[in-house]
Design a protein around this motif. Sequence first.
Motif, PDB file in Angstrom:
ATOM      1  N   THR A 255       0.860  -1.117   0.118  1.00 27.04           N
ATOM      2  CA  THR A 255       0.062  -0.040   0.163  1.00 27.04           C
ATOM      3  C   THR A 255       0.915   1.126  -0.114  1.00 27.04           C
ATOM      4  O   THR A 255       0.624   2.157  -0.660  1.00 27.04           O
ATOM      5  CB  THR A 255      -1.165  -0.046   1.216  1.00 27.04           C
ATOM      6  N   VAL A 256       1.891   1.474   0.880  1.00 25.00           N
ATOM      7  CA  VAL A 256       2.882   2.311   0.756  1.00 25.00           C
ATOM      8  C   VAL A 256       3.569   2.604  -0.627  1.00 25.00           C
ATOM      9  O   VAL A 256       3.802   3.787  -0.892  1.00 25.00           O
ATOM     10  CB  VAL A 256       4.013   2.290   2.240  1.00 25.00           C
ATOM     11  N   LEU A 257       3.950   1.550  -0.966  1.00 21.97           N
ATOM     12  CA  LEU A 257       4.863   1.648  -2.181  1.00 21.97           C
ATOM     13  C   LEU A 257       3.865   2.055  -3.296  1.00 21.97           C
ATOM     14  O   LEU A 257       4.268   2.918  -4.375  1.00 21.97           O
ATOM     15  CB  LEU A 257       5.490   0.277  -2.644  1.00 21.97           C
ATOM     16  N   THR A 258       2.753   1.825  -3.385  1.00 21.54           N
ATOM     17  CA  THR A 258       1.804   2.025  -4.534  1.00 21.54           C
ATOM     18  C   THR A 258       1.228   3.370  -4.309  1.00 21.54           C
ATOM     19  O   THR A 258       1.272   4.038  -5.391  1.00 21.54           O
ATOM     20  CB  THR A 258       0.422   1.204  -4.242  1.00 21.54           C
ATOM     21  N   ALA A 259       1.291   4.165  -3.175  1.00 22.95           N
ATOM     22  CA  ALA A 259       0.902   5.480  -3.097  1.00 22.95           C
ATOM     23  C   ALA A 259       2.202   6.325  -3.372  1.00 22.95           C
ATOM     24  O   ALA A 259       1.730   7.258  -4.190  1.00 22.95           O
ATOM     25  CB  ALA A 259       0.536   5.690  -1.625  1.00 22.95           C
ATOM     26  N   THR A 260       3.275   5.852  -2.941  1.00 24.84           N
ATOM     27  CA  THR A 260       4.391   6.693  -3.184  1.00 24.84           C
ATOM     28  C   THR A 260       4.946   6.781  -4.587  1.00 24.84           C
ATOM     29  O   THR A 260       5.581   7.708  -4.942  1.00 24.84           O
ATOM     30  CB  THR A 260       5.604   6.293  -2.319  1.00 24.84           C
TER      31      THR A 260
END
Length: 337
Positions: A255-260
């Motif tokens: 989730t963090v990687l997709t958002a960043t």
Amino acid sequence: MSYYSVGDMAQAYSLRKHNTSLKTLVTTLSEEATTGLKSDVGRAVSGDYTQLSAISRSLDNLESYSLATTEISLTAEMMQNSLETIQDYAISLGPELISIGSSGDQTSVETLSAQGESSLSMIVSSLNSSVAGRFVFSGAAIDTPAVVSADEMYEQVMAYIGGDTTSDGIIAAVNAFFDAPAGGGGYLDQSYLGSDNSQGAVRISENETVQLDLTAAASEIRESLKGAMLARIAANDDNALDLSTRSALLVEGGTVLTATSVNISTTRGKVGAIEETIANTATRNDAEASSLEIARNNLITAEPYETSTALIAAQTQLETLYEITSRLSQLTLADYI
């Protein structure tokens, strides 16, 4: 009709004088024909060096700008390539982490956790990229790597987590580590090795400067490390974490990687705009340098046709003088009478 006689010594002196003058002229014209430049610059500019000096000074400045644009262009290119690598990992790995983590399949979780481990190493390697010994993400500390190694960063995070083995506790600790401000004992104090100050502005033309102020301390960089770190922790092979905890870490990391990845895309756009500015300015500088070179050549360049014509004439005169000298040296009293 009156006749004036010339003594032998006076005649010999006159011939030597003409010979020396013609040799000097031939040498001068040969040099001008070879170099394409007038030998007497002062005469070419009528003693006024103002314009020539101004042109030379401008060309020197443009040469220094050319060096500056080359260096900053290489730095921007390396920064862009590194960001592209990080974004590619975020785009490809993020959704996959979410999908596999949500499925809870142990084999898939273990396989993908290993990918997260390698991704952390690749992101760290990208952040420590350099150009000619200058680290691009270290801010003003160009001689220092931007971040510690992936293994060292992992150890720092694990120490920050302590003995917590719950997914909520680990996620909270990882967030706290990477989000902590300077002085908070987190990433900025332990993992980031660069300077708090960005690289200074670089002058690329008389009226224009550019600045690459992105460092590994930027929030989007920390977020990408955070996502990869969560996946790296999920790869823990000491059996301290159960499957549900590892799955939850993978989902959060994805989730963090997709958002960043979106934020990194925006950052890449900013770097791309700087690259475009550098390229456009370099083109203008090259055009200006070409114009100045033409202007300088118009002042001091010897005209090829005139120079070659004058050289041929001087050589002919010198050959004629040699022939006259030879004939006079063979003249006898009987021939003279």
